[in-house]
Structures are given as C-alpha cells and as structure tokens.
Design an enzyme around this catalytic site. Sequence first.
Site, mmCIF file in Angstrom:
data_model
loop_
_atom_site.group_PDB
_atom_site.id
_atom_site.type_symbol
_atom_site.label_atom_id
_atom_site.label_comp_id
_atom_site.label_asym_id
_atom_site.label_seq_id
_atom_site.Cartn_x
_atom_site.Cartn_y
_atom_site.Cartn_z
ATOM 1 N N TRP A 1 -19.245 15.041 12.021
ATOM 2 C CA TRP A 1 -18.415 14.757 10.860
ATOM 3 C C TRP A 1 -18.892 15.541 9.634
ATOM 4 C CZ3 TRP A 1 -18.363 8.668 11.000
ATOM 5 C CH2 TRP A 1 -17.537 8.252 12.061
ATOM 6 N N THR B 1 0.869 -1.184 0.000
ATOM 7 C CA THR B 1 0.000 0.000 0.000
ATOM 8 C C THR B 1 0.900 1.226 0.000
ATOM 9 O OG1 THR B 1 -0.037 0.112 2.390
ATOM 10 C CG2 THR B 1 -1.758 -1.194 1.348
ATOM 11 N N LYS C 1 -13.601 16.678 11.496
ATOM 12 C CA LYS C 1 -14.326 16.473 12.749
ATOM 13 C C LYS C 1 -14.564 17.839 13.381
ATOM 14 C CE LYS C 1 -12.211 12.252 12.199
ATOM 15 N NZ LYS C 1 -10.973 11.972 11.480
ATOM 16 N N GLU D 1 -5.824 -3.892 -0.976
ATOM 17 C CA GLU D 1 -6.132 -5.040 -0.113
ATOM 18 C C GLU D 1 -7.281 -5.888 -0.646
ATOM 19 O OE1 GLU D 1 -5.526 -1.963 0.808
ATOM 20 O OE2 GLU D 1 -4.612 -1.814 2.795
HETATM 21 P P1 ADP Z 1 -3.978 4.386 -1.521
HETATM 22 O O1 ADP Z 1 -4.180 4.189 -0.051
HETATM 23 O O2 ADP Z 1 -2.618 4.683 -1.947
HETATM 24 O O3 ADP Z 1 -4.976 5.351 -2.130
HETATM 25 P P2 ADP Z 1 -5.450 2.201 -2.668
HETATM 26 O O4 ADP Z 1 -5.456 2.362 -4.119
HETATM 27 O O5 ADP Z 1 -5.434 0.848 -2.115
HETATM 28 O O6 ADP Z 1 -4.206 2.950 -2.129
HETATM 29 O O7 ADP Z 1 -6.648 3.038 -2.101
HETATM 30 C C1 ADP Z 1 -7.836 2.506 -1.612
HETATM 31 C C2 ADP Z 1 -8.708 3.622 -1.157
HETATM 32 O O8 ADP Z 1 -9.050 4.472 -2.246
HETATM 33 C C3 ADP Z 1 -10.037 3.190 -0.606
HETATM 34 O O9 ADP Z 1 -9.923 2.785 0.739
HETATM 35 C C4 ADP Z 1 -10.872 4.445 -0.758
HETATM 36 O O10 ADP Z 1 -10.648 5.357 0.298
HETATM 37 C C5 ADP Z 1 -10.328 5.053 -2.019
HETATM 38 N N1 ADP Z 1 -11.212 4.733 -3.156
HETATM 39 C C6 ADP Z 1 -11.068 3.768 -4.063
HETATM 40 N N2 ADP Z 1 -12.070 3.801 -4.966
HETATM 41 C C7 ADP Z 1 -12.879 4.819 -4.622
HETATM 42 C C8 ADP Z 1 -14.093 5.371 -5.147
HETATM 43 N N3 ADP Z 1 -14.685 4.903 -6.232
HETATM 44 N N4 ADP Z 1 -14.639 6.414 -4.479
HETATM 45 C C9 ADP Z 1 -14.068 6.928 -3.366
HETATM 46 N N5 ADP Z 1 -12.925 6.462 -2.844
HETATM 47 C C10 ADP Z 1 -12.339 5.424 -3.452
#
Ligand code: ADP
Length: 549
Positions: free
Chosen positions: A441, A183, A436, A327
């Site tokens: 929120w 990640t 917050k 993940e």
């Molecule tokens: P990073 O933490 O570097 O962004 P990831 O690509 O694994 O790595 O990111 C996953 C996160 O991206 C999700 O937990 C979410 O917060 C965000 N995410 C992914 N797809 C969407 C979406 N369609 N809309 C909003 N947030 C998204």
Amino acid sequence: MRGLMMDYPLNLSVFLARAEKLFPAREVVTRTSDGVHRTTYADIARRTRQLASALERHGVAPGERVASFAWNTFRHLELYFAVPCSGRVLHTLNIRLFPDQIVYIVNHAEDQVIFVDDSLVPVLQTMKDHFATVKLYVVMGDGPLPETSLAPVVRYEDFLAQGDPDYDWPALDENEAAMMCYTSGTTGNPKGVLYTHRALFLHSLTQAAADVCGLSERDTVLPVVPMFHANSWGFPFTSTLVGAKQVFPGPFMTPQAVLDLLQQEKVTVAAGVPTIWIGAAPLIAQGSYDLSSIRDIYVGGSAVPASLLEAYDRLGLRIVQAWGMTETTPIGSVSRVKSSLADLPADQVLRTRAKQGLPSLVVEARVANEVGEEVAWDGVTMGELQVRGPWVISGYYNDARSPASFQDGWFRTGDVAVIDAEGYIQLVDRTKDLVKSGGEWISTVELENALMAYPKVLEAAVIAVPHARWQERPLACVVLKPGETATRDEVLDFLRPRFANWWLPDDVVFVPAIPKTSVGKFDKKVLRGEFQAYTLPEHGAHASTPDAD
Ligand code: ADP
C-alpha cells in the site's frame, strides 16, 4: 439498584429554551446580497415556535421528513430547531449532489415539504417532476415570492405567520429521530444517516468541552461548512446551547467573502475543509485583514497538511485538525497536543498536530486487521479505523448495505489508520484511495502532504493509475501557485529524500485545478476517471517494489 434521578429526555428544545432565557439579545448574523441581516435568540426562538406550529397546521405528521435545500442562514437555523423539536425530522439536502442523487434521496426519505432558498429555486425546479412525496414547497428569502414552477408553493414568512408563537414543544423520547443527512455517495447511491435527539445533545455537550472545541457564550462562531454537511459539524446546535453569537455566510462562501465576515463580525471560532483555508491563506498573507479575534480554526473533512498548519502559524492563526464522518455526527477525533507532549521540539509538536488526533470525549476508536482483531498502538501497524460511541450510527436508514459497515458492534469507517502509543489516530488513507502497488500500500495522503509542502505547490492530489505490472502506481496531480512554473523532475526530487523509492509517483501532471466534491474535498473519483487511461512513463522515477528499494 436503580438511581433516583429525574427522567429528563435529552431533547434539542432544551438548547433553544436556554438561549432564549439566558441570551435573548445575543445576535445571529446572516450575510445577504445587500449587507447583513441581524436577529437575536429571542426572535429566533419565537419564530421557531411559530414555524413548528405552522408545520402542524399544515398536517405534517410527527416523524415525517421535512427537507431543506439551502445555504447557511438564520432561517435554516430556525428549521434546525422547529422541525426536530416538534417531532419531525429535518432532512438537509446536499444542494451540490447530482440531480439523480437528489431525486433518489428525496424519494428514499419520503420528504413531505421542501424549504428552499430563493437562489436555489431554479435548481430544484429542474427535478420537481421526479419527487414522489413532496406536497409543499416553502421558499426562503426576503420580499415577494419569486416566479417559480414549484407548486404548491408559499413564501417562508407567510407560512411562518400562520403559526402560533406560544406553541408548546411536545414531550419527545430522546431516541426519536431529529435530523437526517445522506452521505455523498462516492460509490453507489447515497446512504441515509438518521440522528437522534440524544446523539445530537451529547455531541453538543462534548463539542463545548475544552478538549474538543471549547465553545462558550463568549464565542462568535462561523463554520464555513454547509448546514447540509453533517449538521455543519454540529456548530449551530452547540453554539445555540452555549449562547454563542452565530454568523452565517449565506451563499457567499468564497474565501474573500468569508474573510470579510470573519473580520467584520470579530469571529472567534471558524471551521471548514482544508481547501477553503488553502484558498484563504494568500489573501490573509497580504495583510489587509484584521483576524486577531480568532482563537481557533477547526479544519477537517480531509487531511490537513502540516504545511497548512505551519502557514497559519506564521499568520498568527491556530488551526486545530479534527476527523469525522457524516456517520459520526461528525466529531470523532480532535488533534490537540497533550500537555506531556507540548514541550517537545517544534517539529514533533507539528507532527502530532498533523495527525487526526485523540478520540473525542466519549468516542472509542480502534484499528482492526482483516479478521477484526485490534492491532497494536505502535504508530505503524495499519488497519481499518473503527469507532463506537453515543453519536455513531447503528445502521443506515432503510438500507440493505448496513450490515457490511459493522464488525462486532464497531462502525467500520473505511479509513485506513494507525494509532500511536499516545493514542493519536493517524489516517493513512481512505481504503478506496490507497494505491495498491505490487501487493503493497502507498498512502496518497502522505504523498499529498509532502507535495503541498513544496513552496511552489498550491494543491496536490495523488491517485492510483492502472499499471500492467504493479496493478496500480501513483500519479501526482499538482496545481502550482499563480505565476509559478515547475518541472516533473524538480517535484520528484523534492519528494525523493522523504519517501522510500517505490513510493515515488511514476509521473507528475500539472493541472489548472483539482476537481472538488460536493463538500469541497478533492474529488479523486473524478480525477481517477480523467486519468484512467493515462500512460505512465516507461521507466518511473524509481523501482516499483519494496524489495527493489
Ligand atoms: P464524504 O464521504 O462525502 O467525504 P464525509 O464528510 O462523511 O463525507 O467524509 C468522511 C470522511 O472524510 C472520513 O471517512 C475520512 O476519510 C475523511 N476525513 C474527515 N476528516 C479527515 C481528516 N481530518 N483527515 C483525513 N481525512 C478526513
């Protein structure tokens, strides 16, 4: 009673063997500095066997990690199969991480070999002295080996030539590790995700299904998602499984270069984070591209503003939103409109498409409160989004932080969401991005979506700024479209009818660009750092509590 079916391990080698047998002449195209490189599944399959055999001859043991430090190319696709199908693990290094993070993950994964693109050799060289386990560098590209201080070093084509094209894939347990991806580590060190053959196999079958991405051999697929970002969202594996034509942009990832390639190769399915499509929209609107071959653009990684969906609708291009994480391999949900909702008024259909969607086939999702109880599917009760399924991780690789990410067998995403009565997931925010304010929120995602609907606004990110009385208040950071001017008050006036008073940002700052993360998302951590000491105006645009609204 046990059934009577073959014990047939779900291994990735099945995908390549199928493409080779059924679609040997189907093309795999890579953009290069002087044109395009064209090859076929027949060639890729043969070279992949050679590559696997060469790894074996070099003494890379089964289970050991082989890393790539590379853009999207046909050679990277060869690694996608050669390494896992021969029983080793391909660790796709995120080339845009900070050097100390790259050093950390190379050492943590104990990478033995690094395959690196020509163009990235200078970057890798700066870190090489800190790599504890790397025994060989293989440089990918055409022509002679570029001058380098990496050692020992070999040219990819020379390395591959040492292998046997008749190499046989070993029998592997489907639960063996196949791929590895860290990640991006927004807090602390990056965490390692270790994908199994089985997870990637099932993820691909599902990705090919009509309600997910509906991929078939008739498609030409170009994900503008790096192959180091959650396996390019699974597209290289699934495209190979179905025998689709694949198009790789190499290092040429700008909107202009991508649009050229989409047109030239008659791409049918594209994918990428919102920022690339925000950047491409004005170029497409100029009308000089023929993109009529495209049927779907999958967009995810961060929230897709409704205004972006609408802008592409007007251009005759359909964006489909998907949600996922490194993940979750990554596809967790896809926002397709149920047939029972399709005839609702256009604004309601748009609102559904702007949600993160229905859990994808075989993924279960729930929203849980602080004590881990599922909340109602009423579209308003917020909690943490939690998921489980055959391609959701069960723990991070060698990481003491793993247990905190699970609750009663569910993976805790760290996203705050609601689920509506139809089962659509809607993300409110990432836990760490929420504002917050006085114990309540505020969703930065909702504010950003509204800001990006203002016609003068190109991009907008909302961040929490420390506040003496309310702990945190929202600050809007706005990038205007070229040639536009705007005032703070007109932007706030645009938001005013759309939100409760206490949600309105305390201030609007106009910035030349929003910083982006290594995978092209808005980098709110950097923005928060920049504006940590920002003095908000004495009297914000509003009163700051729900009660005062
Ligand atoms: P990073 O933490 O570097 O962004 P990831 O690509 O694994 O790595 O990111 C996953 C996160 O991206 C999700 O937990 C979410 O917060 C965000 N995410 C992914 N797809 C969407 C979406 N369609 N809309 C909003 N947030 C998204």
